[in-house]
Design a protein around this motif. Structure first.
Motif, PDB file in Angstrom:
ATOM      1  N   ARG A  64       0.814  -1.229   0.000  1.00  0.00           N
ATOM      2  CA  ARG A  64       0.000   0.000   0.000  1.00  0.00           C
ATOM      3  C   ARG A  64       0.846   1.277   0.000  1.00  0.00           C
ATOM      4  N   PHE A  65       2.110   1.181   0.425  1.00  0.00           N
ATOM      5  CA  PHE A  65       2.996   2.344   0.427  1.00  0.00           C
ATOM      6  C   PHE A  65       3.919   2.388  -0.793  1.00  0.00           C
ATOM      7  N   GLN A  66       3.955   1.315  -1.557  1.00  0.00           N
ATOM      8  CA  GLN A  66       4.868   1.253  -2.700  1.00  0.00           C
ATOM      9  C   GLN A  66       4.348   2.082  -3.867  1.00  0.00           C
ATOM     10  N   GLY A  67       5.277   2.576  -4.660  1.00  0.00           N
ATOM     11  CA  GLY A  67       4.934   3.380  -5.824  1.00  0.00           C
ATOM     12  C   GLY A  67       5.753   4.656  -5.833  1.00  0.00           C
ATOM     13  N   VAL A  68       5.428   5.533  -6.757  1.00  0.00           N
ATOM     14  CA  VAL A  68       6.110   6.819  -6.858  1.00  0.00           C
ATOM     15  C   VAL A  68       5.220   7.874  -6.219  1.00  0.00           C
ATOM     16  N   TRP A  69       5.811   8.644  -5.309  1.00  0.00           N
ATOM     17  CA  TRP A  69       5.102   9.676  -4.572  1.00  0.00           C
ATOM     18  C   TRP A  69       5.840  11.000  -4.741  1.00  0.00           C
ATOM     19  N   ASP A  70       5.087  12.091  -4.761  1.00  0.00           N
ATOM     20  CA  ASP A  70       5.690  13.421  -4.805  1.00  0.00           C
ATOM     21  C   ASP A  70       4.812  14.362  -3.979  1.00  0.00           C
ATOM     22  N   TYR A  71       5.413  15.434  -3.511  1.00  0.00           N
ATOM     23  CA  TYR A  71       4.674  16.457  -2.763  1.00  0.00           C
ATOM     24  C   TYR A  71       3.387  16.779  -3.511  1.00  0.00           C
ATOM     25  N   GLU A  72       2.299  16.956  -2.772  1.00  0.00           N
ATOM     26  CA  GLU A  72       1.000  17.160  -3.417  1.00  0.00           C
ATOM     27  C   GLU A  72       0.976  18.339  -4.375  1.00  0.00           C
ATOM     28  N   GLY A  73       1.916  19.277  -4.257  1.00  0.00           N
ATOM     29  CA  GLY A  73       2.019  20.391  -5.198  1.00  0.00           C
ATOM     30  C   GLY A  73       3.094  20.152  -6.252  1.00  0.00           C
ATOM     31  N   GLY A  74       3.728  18.978  -6.221  1.00  0.00           N
ATOM     32  CA  GLY A  74       4.823  18.671  -7.153  1.00  0.00           C
ATOM     33  C   GLY A  74       4.342  18.144  -8.489  1.00  0.00           C
ATOM     34  N   THR A  75       5.302  17.933  -9.395  1.00  0.00           N
ATOM     35  CA  THR A  75       4.997  17.524 -10.766  1.00  0.00           C
ATOM     36  C   THR A  75       5.191  16.036 -11.019  1.00  0.00           C
ATOM     37  N   CYS A  76       5.789  15.310 -10.073  1.00  0.00           N
ATOM     38  CA  CYS A  76       6.137  13.888 -10.207  1.00  0.00           C
ATOM     39  C   CYS A  76       7.298  13.668 -11.181  1.00  0.00           C
TER      40      CYS A  76
END
Length: 166
Positions: A64-76
């Motif tokens: 459930r924590f795996q994957g690509v994450w970025d700041y909610e205001g970021g561009t990924c």
């Protein structure tokens, strides 16, 4: 000549192995026993359950924590300095990489202990992972794993699976 043929045949038969002696017991092959927990009898334990609520000896970050994450205001995008790629056994940050040393559960949260290397230095850190919200509003909150749960000033959104920036 007949004696020679008999001797040759007798030698050939004895080379193939003697007939079993009826006085000796016939060895019985014992099948490998099955252990009560489903193991095959070699002493190894069963495959660990994937219950994410328990501490795991395998030190694997729950799916459930795996994957690509970025700041909610970021561009990924790859160059985003708050982007992180979380896999089962490591986390890739902007300028560092953390290898999982331990994983434990604290209620719904997961505490991940990492051996981190980056910018010519190494250190160990413990990070608490918490999920908040659902669907498009799902956010990953991280905080110091050695402290009680704290608010995250920079919650992360899940990035698209195709790796493209938003």
């Amino acid at each position: 000549m007949r004696n020679t043929v008999c001797l040759v045949l007798a030698a050939a038969v004895s080379a193939c192995g003697a007939a079993p002696d009826p006085a000796e017991p016939t060895p019985i092959e014992t099948p490998i026993p099955v252990e009560p927990d489903g193991g095959i009898g070699d002493g190894a334990g069963p495959i660990p359950e994937t219950d994410e609520a328990n501490t795991t000896d395998a030190a694997i970050i729950p799916v459930r924590f795996q994957g690509v994450w970025d700041y909610e205001g970021g561009t990924c995008a790859l160059e985003s300095d708050l982007r992180m790629e979380v896999s089962a056994d490591e986390i890739l940050f902007y300028e560092s990489i953390g290898t999982v040393n331990a994983v434990s559960a604290d209620g719904e949260d997961t505490i991940v202990t990492l051996a981190v290397e980056g910018e010519g230095e190494t250190w160990e850190q413990s990070t608490r992972f918490s999920l908040m919200g659902e669907g498009d509003d799902l956010r990953l909150h991280t905080s110091d794993g050695e402290q009680p749960k704290q608010a995250d000033e920079y919650p992360s959104k899940k990035c698209p699976a195709d790796g493209e920036s938003e």
